[in-house]
Scaffold this motif. Structure first.
Motif, PDB file in Angstrom:
ATOM      1  N   TYR A 103       0.886  -1.164  -0.016  1.00 36.50           N
ATOM      2  CA  TYR A 103       0.021  -0.075  -0.168  1.00 36.50           C
ATOM      3  C   TYR A 103       0.938   1.038   0.163  1.00 36.50           C
ATOM      4  O   TYR A 103       1.917   1.194   0.576  1.00 36.50           O
ATOM      5  CB  TYR A 103      -0.815  -0.076   1.143  1.00 36.50           C
ATOM      6  CG  TYR A 103      -1.942   1.004   1.355  1.00 36.50           C
ATOM      7  CD1 TYR A 103      -3.190   0.910   0.998  1.00 36.50           C
ATOM      8  CD2 TYR A 103      -1.551   2.250   1.932  1.00 36.50           C
ATOM      9  CE1 TYR A 103      -3.932   2.096   0.924  1.00 36.50           C
ATOM     10  CE2 TYR A 103      -2.556   3.110   1.924  1.00 36.50           C
ATOM     11  CZ  TYR A 103      -3.791   3.244   1.604  1.00 36.50           C
ATOM     12  OH  TYR A 103      -4.636   4.141   1.861  1.00 36.50           O
ATOM     13  N   LEU A 156       8.449 -10.179  -1.649  1.00 36.03           N
ATOM     14  CA  LEU A 156       8.164 -10.987  -0.322  1.00 36.03           C
ATOM     15  C   LEU A 156       6.614 -11.353  -0.462  1.00 36.03           C
ATOM     16  O   LEU A 156       5.844 -10.795  -1.121  1.00 36.03           O
ATOM     17  CB  LEU A 156       8.501 -10.421   0.989  1.00 36.03           C
ATOM     18  CG  LEU A 156       9.835  -9.842   1.244  1.00 36.03           C
ATOM     19  CD1 LEU A 156       9.998  -9.069   2.480  1.00 36.03           C
ATOM     20  CD2 LEU A 156      10.481 -11.261   1.641  1.00 36.03           C
ATOM     21  N   GLU A 157       6.247 -12.334   0.588  1.00 41.23           N
ATOM     22  CA  GLU A 157       4.844 -12.827   0.446  1.00 41.23           C
ATOM     23  C   GLU A 157       4.081 -11.774   1.342  1.00 41.23           C
ATOM     24  O   GLU A 157       2.983 -11.661   1.212  1.00 41.23           O
ATOM     25  CB  GLU A 157       4.802 -13.973   1.146  1.00 41.23           C
ATOM     26  CG  GLU A 157       4.885 -15.326   0.401  1.00 41.23           C
ATOM     27  CD  GLU A 157       4.741 -16.396   1.355  1.00 41.23           C
ATOM     28  OE1 GLU A 157       4.034 -16.883   1.924  1.00 41.23           O
ATOM     29  OE2 GLU A 157       5.610 -17.489   0.968  1.00 41.23           O
ATOM     30  N   ILE A 158       4.719 -10.936   2.195  1.00 42.38           N
ATOM     31  CA  ILE A 158       3.935 -10.195   3.410  1.00 42.38           C
ATOM     32  C   ILE A 158       3.944  -8.733   2.754  1.00 42.38           C
ATOM     33  O   ILE A 158       4.603  -8.356   1.742  1.00 42.38           O
ATOM     34  CB  ILE A 158       4.957 -10.189   4.437  1.00 42.38           C
ATOM     35  CG1 ILE A 158       6.127  -9.593   4.284  1.00 42.38           C
ATOM     36  CG2 ILE A 158       4.815 -11.499   5.102  1.00 42.38           C
ATOM     37  CD1 ILE A 158       6.980  -9.460   5.838  1.00 42.38           C
ATOM     38  N   PRO A 159       2.693  -8.140   2.923  1.00 49.55           N
ATOM     39  CA  PRO A 159       2.642  -6.707   2.565  1.00 49.55           C
ATOM     40  C   PRO A 159       3.909  -5.644   3.178  1.00 49.55           C
ATOM     41  O   PRO A 159       4.368  -5.713   4.247  1.00 49.55           O
ATOM     42  CB  PRO A 159       1.250  -6.092   2.976  1.00 49.55           C
ATOM     43  CG  PRO A 159       1.037  -7.063   4.219  1.00 49.55           C
ATOM     44  CD  PRO A 159       1.807  -8.561   3.915  1.00 49.55           C
ATOM     45  N   VAL A 160       4.026  -4.737   2.091  1.00 47.11           N
ATOM     46  CA  VAL A 160       5.002  -3.604   2.406  1.00 47.11           C
ATOM     47  C   VAL A 160       4.172  -2.314   2.243  1.00 47.11           C
ATOM     48  O   VAL A 160       3.601  -2.057   1.156  1.00 47.11           O
ATOM     49  CB  VAL A 160       6.106  -3.768   1.618  1.00 47.11           C
ATOM     50  CG1 VAL A 160       7.099  -2.439   1.587  1.00 47.11           C
ATOM     51  CG2 VAL A 160       6.990  -4.886   1.726  1.00 47.11           C
ATOM     52  N   SER A 161       4.133  -1.371   3.204  1.00 43.70           N
ATOM     53  CA  SER A 161       3.579  -0.020   2.850  1.00 43.70           C
ATOM     54  C   SER A 161       4.302   1.178   3.268  1.00 43.70           C
ATOM     55  O   SER A 161       5.182   1.096   4.246  1.00 43.70           O
ATOM     56  CB  SER A 161       2.120  -0.219   3.591  1.00 43.70           C
ATOM     57  OG  SER A 161       2.402  -0.426   4.903  1.00 43.70           O
ATOM     58  N   ILE A 162       3.955   2.026   2.462  1.00 43.67           N
ATOM     59  CA  ILE A 162       4.620   3.437   2.738  1.00 43.67           C
ATOM     60  C   ILE A 162       3.486   4.574   3.161  1.00 43.67           C
ATOM     61  O   ILE A 162       2.539   4.699   2.638  1.00 43.67           O
ATOM     62  CB  ILE A 162       5.219   4.205   1.500  1.00 43.67           C
ATOM     63  CG1 ILE A 162       6.216   3.127   0.911  1.00 43.67           C
ATOM     64  CG2 ILE A 162       6.066   5.336   1.573  1.00 43.67           C
ATOM     65  CD1 ILE A 162       6.997   3.753  -0.513  1.00 43.67           C
ATOM     66  N   TRP A 163       3.907   4.954   4.357  1.00 43.14           N
ATOM     67  CA  TRP A 163       2.944   5.831   4.836  1.00 43.14           C
ATOM     68  C   TRP A 163       3.464   7.238   5.060  1.00 43.14           C
ATOM     69  O   TRP A 163       4.321   7.565   5.870  1.00 43.14           O
ATOM     70  CB  TRP A 163       2.297   5.256   6.351  1.00 43.14           C
ATOM     71  CG  TRP A 163       1.218   5.979   6.908  1.00 43.14           C
ATOM     72  CD1 TRP A 163       1.326   6.998   7.794  1.00 43.14           C
ATOM     73  CD2 TRP A 163       0.079   5.939   6.506  1.00 43.14           C
ATOM     74  NE1 TRP A 163      -0.194   7.346   8.051  1.00 43.14           N
ATOM     75  CE2 TRP A 163      -0.882   6.756   7.270  1.00 43.14           C
ATOM     76  CE3 TRP A 163      -0.776   5.024   5.488  1.00 43.14           C
ATOM     77  CZ2 TRP A 163      -2.418   7.007   7.046  1.00 43.14           C
ATOM     78  CZ3 TRP A 163      -2.253   5.104   5.486  1.00 43.14           C
ATOM     79  CH2 TRP A 163      -2.797   6.212   6.009  1.00 43.14           C
ATOM     80  N   VAL A 213      11.073   1.716  -2.057  1.00 42.23           N
ATOM     81  CA  VAL A 213      11.338   0.600  -1.032  1.00 42.23           C
ATOM     82  C   VAL A 213      11.316  -0.528  -1.931  1.00 42.23           C
ATOM     83  O   VAL A 213      10.644  -0.879  -2.753  1.00 42.23           O
ATOM     84  CB  VAL A 213      10.070   0.458  -0.033  1.00 42.23           C
ATOM     85  CG1 VAL A 213      10.073  -0.619   1.033  1.00 42.23           C
ATOM     86  CG2 VAL A 213      10.026   1.831   0.822  1.00 42.23           C
ATOM     87  N   GLY A 229      12.810  -8.215  -0.715  1.00 42.68           N
ATOM     88  CA  GLY A 229      13.039  -9.408  -1.334  1.00 42.68           C
ATOM     89  C   GLY A 229      13.596 -10.314  -0.263  1.00 42.68           C
ATOM     90  O   GLY A 229      13.856 -10.046   0.945  1.00 42.68           O
ATOM     91  N   VAL A 276      15.572  -5.758   2.969  1.00 43.63           N
ATOM     92  CA  VAL A 276      14.598  -4.552   2.642  1.00 43.63           C
ATOM     93  C   VAL A 276      15.518  -3.510   2.371  1.00 43.63           C
ATOM     94  O   VAL A 276      16.287  -3.213   3.446  1.00 43.63           O
ATOM     95  CB  VAL A 276      13.381  -4.440   3.493  1.00 43.63           C
ATOM     96  CG1 VAL A 276      12.829  -3.095   3.196  1.00 43.63           C
ATOM     97  CG2 VAL A 276      12.717  -5.754   3.850  1.00 43.63           C
ATOM     98  N   LEU A 277      15.235  -2.746   1.220  1.00 44.00           N
ATOM     99  CA  LEU A 277      16.096  -1.212   1.174  1.00 44.00           C
ATOM    100  C   LEU A 277      15.156  -0.350   1.215  1.00 44.00           C
ATOM    101  O   LEU A 277      13.955  -0.204   0.356  1.00 44.00           O
ATOM    102  CB  LEU A 277      16.916  -1.460  -0.066  1.00 44.00           C
ATOM    103  CG  LEU A 277      17.545  -0.001  -0.559  1.00 44.00           C
ATOM    104  CD1 LEU A 277      18.659   0.338   0.556  1.00 44.00           C
ATOM    105  CD2 LEU A 277      18.014  -0.082  -2.095  1.00 44.00           C
ATOM    106  N   VAL A 278      15.126   0.841   1.778  1.00 43.88           N
ATOM    107  CA  VAL A 278      14.560   2.292   1.792  1.00 43.88           C
ATOM    108  C   VAL A 278      15.392   2.993   1.343  1.00 43.88           C
ATOM    109  O   VAL A 278      16.335   3.213   2.227  1.00 43.88           O
ATOM    110  CB  VAL A 278      13.699   2.467   3.113  1.00 43.88           C
ATOM    111  CG1 VAL A 278      12.915   3.668   3.019  1.00 43.88           C
ATOM    112  CG2 VAL A 278      13.032   1.155   3.698  1.00 43.88           C
TER     113      VAL A 278
END
Lengths: 449, 449
Positions: B277, B291-298, B305, B308, B312-314
């Protein structure tokens, strides 16, 4: 004073580390004496140090009872709400329990406290003064009010009608203001308003009488049976704001709500926890990483990155509202679960086109604990033991398992597994056309073993 | 024209998706006809469309040969460097191979192209003109030079000595400038300089002669045997910059290096790939999530972002230099690997205090492929079949395996597993005191089966 400790929350505000099965008070993200500690464990330790834990009762619903016993100990007394409602029904049920089941008289004083706050040790010394404040003031309810350290729109305010005086430690309460905007909060603070900590005390008989006045039962069995019909409303609205005789004890010390990632990282001594890297140009950025893989921030200042088995959040430090709605949209069900017997993390969940599902988990059973005797109708489980020594029972046959061993549990087979020597860690692959929490039949453990 | 396709790279600049075992040209992050495509696959498709793939030879080292065959097909011709050195030894070895092993005459023209670039289809039509440019100009080497679209400090520049004219498509080369700063690049562009695409052609005899002039062998067997002694230097420095007769064919069209996350996300039509999201206030932010799990930017604008199995790289969108050094510091070894037979992802790697290690992987063997017959001395493997139908051989005994079945391969047991019907997916738990890539003994497959 007997204490009712309220444990609730949906766990969405501190996603991805908190989730339905692990609301924020259970996150072990604080530290005490170099060891990780949850908000629940911190409050329990502080109550114990203030001699208030001996007569403390947890009020909560379903799954949290197991978590509380897991973190506090198997002898924690939990008054379980039959379904999750709100603080008015929860506190009423707990009060009736104290009277009917725990032998408390109507004259005894009951304190109420949520377990997801964060306060200094001196807060608990103040808490011990509430019974004498009730007595001195002749009030029905005595509250704790924290003296604000800054204007804030995150808290409710208690507006006193009197001014502090040297020979009267408490103030009379005039009104309550729910989370005002910052400008209004500045005005309130000038008027002497205090932050509402959600902590208060009353005489048990006061609440039981009130229940009867409202036409409700004050009997535990009856309240418990008809719990779903009790009004779903907060204790503040149903009781506190309907009460005329209220006093508040001002508290000048550390108290806050650790409800956002920003408030939490402020409590931490290091910018990085878990494997990872924060580049020099990433001023005031933080990483909380509970994954095995590294997380890094490259030249982005003022952000918080939180990574765990449920997901990864990258957020600015200011915003927090709205995250709840986003989480509802993207959450994939808790992948990390803390249970009474230990904890488990889903590593992978695959669904083949045939409909066959595979869930791979890392499971840790805490030393001396076990997963009780049960069977699954629709799935098979494969356990590869990683560390520790376990005791396994399959269809009544016991065996000891050691690292490197593999156990296949066919569907329709009764099984039990416990940690005999140290924590027992294993990789579990579940495989079946239905892989669900509801596919479980529980059995008594066979007598003959 | 025969083509030498150079495949190299350490895979650090596009961490965490690329890694040692999957440099950037193998990442399937581009799209063609709605299907994912790697840079390698894109260039191969474009070469095929331009009729240049028929006589193409890959020059690479070790593990990449397997990856190339996995992505292009088992019949891709790979000239393997005995050890990884630089482009001068690699191209020299490939040229000697063409002459000695592939029957190319010294008069034939050889084109050289790296496989980690990104160009429009018309680039390849231009490429086909290099042989006639060599002839017309009488040059030793003819290069491709892209007409710059903006000042850039990311590329090398070719400075021509002549100006374009209508009846001469090529320019004479005066000099080269390696990655200048932005101000210098503006000046170079005003002088008519072109970006060096690293693509060029020469007559095979030209290079073989030059090798002999340098006192090196031009014989394939001899070069291969003494490969470690060849100078570790680039073809640009050792050959191109030492050559007087150089011409360049200007190319006015799409060409760039996709070497940073920012350049890659510009090629993508969507801000989000994978579960996740991006909140409205996160303008110009992108998520690439494998990845299987969600990644979100708020509420964080202008960031990328990337998540894998390796990490994780931001990162902000501007910076890219320096990431290589950071990766060296934090990398934990490739957790995702693409192999000729398929791919595997490490889900968890645990080491018990006893020293016993457990690695849990998700393995997918591509339809019709197999992992060859081998044994491990120090680890046991447990396979839980998730989907597909497999063929398994353990110590010479064949069996068919179906979803839901569990195979335990004890250490010291010879084994083979292949995908018979569709891709074969399984969860593998490796367990042993040494869990290493080097614990492997390979065998010929038994004749009797």
């Amino acid at each position: 004073m007997r204490m009712i400790l309220l444990s609730g929350g949906s766990g969405k505000r501190l996603w991805p580390l908190s989730n339905e099965s692990r609301p924020k008070q259970f996150l072990t993200i604080l530290r005490h004496d170099e060891r990780p500690e949850s908000m629940l464990q911190r409050i329990w330790r502080q109550l114990s140090e203030a001699n208030l834990a001996g007569e403390a009762y947890f009020s909560t619903s379903g799954t949290q009872a197991e978590l509380i016993r897991g973190q506090i100990g198997a002898d924690a007394v939990v008054i379980e709400e039959p379904t999750r409602r709100d603080t008015f029904p929860a506190i009423s049920l707990a009060a009736a329990y104290l009277h009917d089941q725990a032998g408390a008289s109507r004259d005894e004083i009951v304190g109420v406290m949520p377990v997801d706050g964060y306060a200094g040790d001196e807060f608990f010394e103040h808490l011990r003064r509430l019974p004498s404040i009730l007595e001195q003031s002749g009030s029905d309810i005595a509250l704790m009010g924290a003296v604000p350290t800054e204007p804030s729109d995150k808290y409710g305010y208690i507006v006193p009608s009197s001014s502090p005086s040297p020979n009267q430690p408490y103030l009379r309460v005039s009104s309550f203001v729910e989370k005002p905007d910052l400008i209004r909060s500045e005005a309130l603070i000038r008027e002497g308003a205090l932050w509402n900590c959600g902590v208060f005390a009353f005489r048990l008989g006061f609440l039981l009488d009130m229940l009867e006045q409202k036409g409700l039962s004050s009997n535990y069995e009856s309240l418990s049976t008809n719990y779903a019909e009790l009004p779903k409303t907060s204790f503040d609205i149903a009781v506190v704001e309907q009460t005329r005789q209220l006093s508040v004890l001002p508290y000048r010390g550390e108290w806050r709500d650790l409800g956002t990632w920003d408030s939490l990282v402020r409590e931490r001594s290091s910018e990085l926890s878990g494997p990872g890297y924060i580049s020099e140009a990433s001023h005031d950025s933080h990483i909380i990483n509970e994954l095995e893989i590294p997380v890094s921030i490259w030249n982005v200042p003022d952000i918080i990155v939180v990574a765990g088995p449920d997901g990864v959040l990258v957020t600015d430090r200011q915003s927090s509202t709205g995250i709840k709605d986003m989480v509802t949209e993207i959450e994939i069900g808790p992948r990390f679960e803390e249970r009474f017997w230990g904890k488990q993390t889903v590593l992978s969940h695959q669904q083949a086109t045939s409909g066959l599902q595979t869930v791979t988990k890392r499971v840790v059973i805490s030393a001396g604990r076990f997963i009780s005797y049960h069977e699954h109708q629709f799935r098979k489980e494969v356990w590869t033991i990683v560390s520790g020594v376990g005791s396994v029972c399959i269809d009544g046959i016991m065996q000891t398992v050691n690292p490197g061993e593999v156990i296949v549990v066919e569907s329709g087979t009764k099984h039990y597994i416990g940690a005999v020597e140290g924590d027992l860690e294993f990789i579990e692959s579940q495989i079946g056309h239905i892989v669900s929490e509801t596919d479980i039949i529980r059995y008594e453990f066979p007598d003959s073993i």
